[in-house]
Design a protein around this motif. Structure first.
Motif, PDB file in Angstrom:
ATOM      1  N   SER A 181      -5.778 -35.272  41.809  1.00 15.71           N
ATOM      2  CA  SER A 181      -6.530 -36.518  42.027  1.00 15.71           C
ATOM      3  C   SER A 181      -5.659 -37.691  41.408  1.00 15.71           C
ATOM      4  N   LEU A 182      -5.021 -37.345  39.933  1.00 16.35           N
ATOM      5  CA  LEU A 182      -4.159 -38.127  39.450  1.00 16.35           C
ATOM      6  C   LEU A 182      -2.968 -38.701  40.232  1.00 16.35           C
ATOM      7  N   SER A 183      -2.431 -37.715  40.699  1.00 19.78           N
ATOM      8  CA  SER A 183      -1.152 -38.101  41.583  1.00 19.78           C
ATOM      9  C   SER A 183      -1.507 -39.007  42.727  1.00 19.78           C
ATOM     10  N   PHE A 184      -2.726 -38.625  43.249  1.00 24.55           N
ATOM     11  CA  PHE A 184      -3.339 -39.631  44.361  1.00 24.55           C
ATOM     12  C   PHE A 184      -3.447 -41.121  43.938  1.00 24.55           C
ATOM     13  N   GLY A 234     -15.026 -38.624  33.955  1.00 22.68           N
ATOM     14  CA  GLY A 234     -15.642 -37.482  33.624  1.00 22.68           C
ATOM     15  C   GLY A 234     -15.632 -36.493  34.944  1.00 22.68           C
ATOM     16  N   PHE A 235     -15.828 -36.787  36.142  1.00 21.70           N
ATOM     17  CA  PHE A 235     -15.816 -35.939  37.164  1.00 21.70           C
ATOM     18  C   PHE A 235     -14.522 -35.357  37.393  1.00 21.70           C
ATOM     19  N   LEU A 236     -13.450 -35.764  36.840  1.00 19.11           N
ATOM     20  CA  LEU A 236     -12.196 -35.050  36.823  1.00 19.11           C
ATOM     21  C   LEU A 236     -11.926 -34.067  35.696  1.00 19.11           C
ATOM     22  N   SER A 264     -10.182 -32.712  42.993  1.00 15.94           N
ATOM     23  CA  SER A 264      -8.698 -32.486  42.587  1.00 15.94           C
ATOM     24  C   SER A 264      -8.470 -31.499  43.922  1.00 15.94           C
ATOM     25  N   PRO A 265      -9.077 -30.224  43.961  1.00  9.99           N
ATOM     26  CA  PRO A 265      -8.432 -29.285  44.846  1.00  9.99           C
ATOM     27  C   PRO A 265      -8.694 -29.537  46.166  1.00  9.99           C
ATOM     28  N   ARG A 266      -9.342 -30.710  46.438  1.00 15.16           N
ATOM     29  CA  ARG A 266      -9.778 -31.116  47.874  1.00 15.16           C
ATOM     30  C   ARG A 266      -9.130 -32.350  48.299  1.00 15.16           C
ATOM     31  N   GLY A 309      -8.669 -32.893  52.872  1.00  9.95           N
ATOM     32  CA  GLY A 309      -9.630 -33.878  53.552  1.00  9.95           C
ATOM     33  C   GLY A 309     -10.934 -34.204  52.895  1.00  9.95           C
ATOM     34  N   GLY A 310     -10.808 -34.053  51.638  1.00  8.39           N
ATOM     35  CA  GLY A 310     -11.990 -34.231  50.721  1.00  8.39           C
ATOM     36  C   GLY A 310     -12.136 -35.770  50.447  1.00  8.39           C
ATOM     37  N   PRO A 311     -13.581 -36.041  49.736  1.00  2.00           N
ATOM     38  CA  PRO A 311     -13.720 -37.356  49.613  1.00  2.00           C
ATOM     39  C   PRO A 311     -12.625 -38.111  48.764  1.00  2.00           C
ATOM     40  N   LEU A 312     -12.400 -39.309  48.962  1.00  2.00           N
ATOM     41  CA  LEU A 312     -11.371 -39.957  48.208  1.00  2.00           C
ATOM     42  C   LEU A 312     -11.929 -41.246  47.664  1.00  2.00           C
ATOM     43  N   GLY A 313     -13.289 -41.655  48.085  1.00  2.00           N
ATOM     44  CA  GLY A 313     -13.698 -42.896  47.596  1.00  2.00           C
ATOM     45  C   GLY A 313     -13.836 -43.264  46.306  1.00  2.00           C
TER      46      GLY A 313
END
Length: 796
Positions: free
Chosen positions: A248-251, A289-291, A300-302, A306-310
């Protein structure tokens, strides 16, 4: 010749054989005793000064009392050893070892044993003497401690009407002070005095104790001038602050890099617009907090599946905006980092922070908010006014007020925080009760816009949905078959080894695409079509910005927490009429078409009309980099939830001589609504400026949000305080046979059929949302800047 008993000989031999190890044992006991004395007594004489800690003496005295008991037990043990050696000596005197060949051990071998016995006796006597001396020292020390520390064991709970909770808190401490190690960290040791010191100096439930060192505080020097925020021109340092270790941080870092040049250009434009205006630099903590692992970090694993990125899109943009505005940032994605930055004492989170909060603002989410409450103790209540909660779907006042939500059935797993509703910051402007934070979409230059128009494929559609579950039938095959008659359908559904069976064979699936490749696909497509889920994501705005028409389903009846599982439990009663209400309400045709997918004729007619329609790429200003920078700048400069205004007092009887102050509102020239009176004074610090206020009366079953929108305005909850007066009803020619103050998120309002008027008793319940068939509501409306609904025309 005297015959020696064989059993006696064997016993003596065993005793002699064990003398050497026994000697070592005794020497070890002596060495241990010496070390113990040095530790215990040495600690007494090297203790800190009495003023260093209010609990040092008591703790050490208790430890020394235990030491005295140990010394006595050691003395008793050594005396017992001496007695046993006396028995062996008497056995020696009753037996002749000097005659006959049976005497194998000469007498001189027993002489060391006799000396050893004397040493044991001497050690025992010394230990006994030391124990007596220790007892005397401790008694003297305890007496001096009591005298010097103001009778610590004689503390009484003060009866001070200014501290009504003191006695109850002391009673609680008596029973529960061991429930959390943080109390011991602050020096609580179980005595009455330690309770009172903690409750008066660490917490604030009891008055300061008179015998404590209450030196008159010298007037503190004025704080040094705050550093000024300066727009930054490089994002490299921000990328370091974001950190590594999670997909998620990389994204988020990739997104920041991709939009870096647009961010920097926007920052330069806003800097020119502000014309060198002075801005204090804020110290800001960003806790996502959600991370954190403690919240599960399901995102992060999704990221690559194709997981939600919003949410991650929004957080990346928030970080970029705060950093470019020149503020000092700290970013955390773990509970341990959060505790360290806040100054959380060791324990279970019942105690306040060890130091004043070092941050002016904290941006977090609901997970982070819960973590802060669990670990900040009373400091959470003290500092919660500095928190800004990134809240995708919004939190309405009726769900936010804990007492009201509990009494009226609005309590959910995500509400009841008693924050100011504007502290919740949403992805879209759902309700003006919350602050609109938003995100950004990529902006095209003139050349790119022309290139997109020339390369559009008029018969190409892209489906909004990266997860295979979104494609499950539930009626989708019917309208997909209609769409397939007119357009080539493309999908971007994630898969690992084989094509997802949910995706029809006539759909060209590209798999999950990197962001830049997805952008290229949108730049070719004519249509971007939604399946009804996910709700209110960033992708439709990106598609519209790249020249696509967005087609979405109309929900009938609208989806809400009352009838749809997805919204159940969310702290809002908002009714969602389509997959993307913002696109429907704020953009609309020709860029956005909202139709009934269950009506095949209406759906097919919309497809034909869209194919004939030519649209240019379009992006609302509030979703550009400059628009987001401008909005966040205004919030940081003007929003202050720590300086509260007192609630309006209930009306009291007036004498005939008393007259109400003149109203700040006046009837508009066309007599349809109220405006700010030209003769009324204006507070230059008020934000939004009061000149923008208009007061309208809603119809029954209409919320203030809808009422203001019908007049080309937006509801502004900050202005409710000017409406919450009986005189306003009179100015609007509303008859009130009675006027009452009550807690209700629909007030101020009037029940016209019975001529009953109601004013708001609890300011936290002022709400633009909510309607009822019984009431017509008084609604505070204001103007807004074109393309920037969050700000009035004079708000920047």
């Amino acid at each position: 010749m005297i015959t020696v008993n064989a059993d006696g000989k064997i016993m003596v031999r065993r005793c002699l054989v064990t003398l050497r190890p026994f000697r070592i044992f005794v020497l070890g006991i002596g060495f241990f005793t010496l070390c113990f004395l040095m530790t215990s007594l040495g600690g007494q004489f090297s203790a800190k000064r009495l003023g260093d800690s209010p609990f040092t003496i008591r703790t050490e005295v208790m430890g020394a009392l235990e030491s005295r008991g140990v010394l006595r037990r050691m003395s008793d043990m050594l005396e017992l050893l001496m007695k046993r050696m006396d028995i062996l000596a008497r056995l020696e005197n009753s037996t002749d070892f000097h005659k006959g060949d049976e005497a194998r051990f000469p007498l001189d071998r027993f002489q060391p044993a006799a000396g050893l016995m004397e040493r044991i006796q001497a050690i025992a006597q010394n230990v006994s003497d030391i124990a007596i001396k220790v007892d005397q020292i401790l008694r003297n020390s305890l007496m001096s401690a009591k005298m010097g520390d103001g009778r610590r064991d004689q503390c009484e709970v003060p009866r001070d009407p200014k501290y009504p909770d003191c006695a109850g808190k002391v009673e609680w401490m008596r029973a529960r002070w061991t429930s959390d190690p943080c109390y011991a960290f602050f020096g609580v040791d179980g005595t009455e005095c330690s309770f009172l010191i903690y409750l008066s100096e660490v917490e604030w439930f009891c008055p300061p104790l008179p015998w404590r060192n209450q030196t008159a505080a010298a007037p503190s020097p004025p704080p040094p001038p705050r550093a000024q925020a300066a727009f930054r021109s490089d994002l490299a340092r921000l990328l370091e602050l974001v950190g590594t270790g999670k997909e998620s941080l990389s994204f988020m870092k990739k997104r920041i890099r991709h939009l870096a040049q647009q961010w920097l250009r926007a920052a330069r434009r806003l800097e020119q617009k502000l014309k060198g205006r002075q801005r204090d630099q804020k110290h800001i903590l960003v806790h996502i907090g959600f991370l954190t692992e403690e919240s599960g970090d399901v995102f992060s694993p999704r990221v690559l599946k194709g997981g939600p990125l919003g949410e991650m899109v929004q957080w990346a943009d928030i970080l970029a905006a705060l950093f470019l505005l020149g503020h000092s940032l700290r970013v955390t994605v773990s509970l341990k980092e959060l505790q360290s930055n806040l100054g959380v004492p060791p324990g279970r989170g019942n105690c306040p922070l060890t130091n004043p909060l070092p941050f002016d603002l904290i941006y977090t989410d609901y997970h982070g908010l819960q973590q802060m409450k669990q670990h900040m103790g009373l400091s959470f209540k003290k500092y919660r006014c500095r928190v800004r909660v990134i809240d995708t779907f919004g939190t309405e006042p009726a769900y936010n007020h804990e007492e009201y939500a509990t009494l009226r059935g609005f309590r959910t797993n995500w509400g009841y925080w008693n924050l100011h509703p504007s502290q919740f910051m949403t992805m879209f402007p759902h309700t003006p009760d919350n602050s609109f934070m938003g995100f950004v979409s990529e902006e095209l230059n003139k050349t790119e816009r022309q290139l997109i128009k020339s390369n559009k494929v008029g018969s190409m559609a892209v489906v909004y949905g990266k997860e295979a579950s979104i494609w499950k039938p539930q009626g989708k095959e019917r309208f997909l078959a209609i769409l397939n008659k007119y357009m080539e359908i493309h999908g971007t559904v994630y898969y690992e080894t084989q094509r997802p069976p949910e995706v029809p064979a006539f759909v060209k699936n590209h798999g999950l695409l990197p962001q830049h490749e997805f952008q290229q696909l949108l730049r070719k497509a004519k249509l971007f079509i939604g399946f009804g889920f996910p709700y209110e994501g960033p992708a439709p705005l990106e598609a519209i910005a790249n020249g696509c028409v967005f087609l979405q389903a109309r929900f009938n009846p609208p989806h809400s927490s009352l009838n749809h599982e997805f919204f159940r439990g969310k702290p809002t009663s908002r009714e969602v009429s389509s997959q993307h209400p913002y696109a429907e309400d704020f953009i609309g045709k020709p860029h956005v078409w909202t139709v009934d997918y269950n009506n095949s004729e209406e759906f097919e007619a919309a497809i034909k009309a869209i194919m004939r329609t030519q649209v240019d790429p379009y992006l609302p200003y509030e979703y550009t980099c400059e628009g987001m920078l401008e909005r966040i700048h205004a919030y940081i400069q003007h929003q202050d939830f720590c300086t509260t205004t007192s609630p309006p007092p209930p009306p009291r009887a007036k004498s005939p001589a008393m007259q109400s102050p003149p109203s700040v509102l006046a009837l508009s020239p066309n007599a349809t609504h109220l405006v700010w009176s030209p003769s009324a004074s204006r507070d230059p610090r008020a934000w939004p400026p009061v000149d923008s206020l208009q007061v309208w009366v809603s119809e029954t079953r209409h919320a203030c949000t809808e009422t203001c929108r019908r007049h080309g305005l937006v509801c502004e909850p900050t202005f409710f305080r000017f409406l919450n007066k009986k005189e306003v009803f009179l100015q609007l020619s509303i008859t009130c046979d009675s006027t009452e103050y009550e807690m209700n998120h629909l007030y101020p309002a009037v029940a016209e059929n019975v001529h009953e008027c109601y004013l708001q008793k609890e300011p936290l319940l002022f709400s633009c949302a909510g309607h009822n068939s019984k009431y017509r509501r008084l609604c505070p409306c204001r103007d807004y800047r074109e393309g920037q609904v969050a700000l009035c025309r004079d708000c920047v």
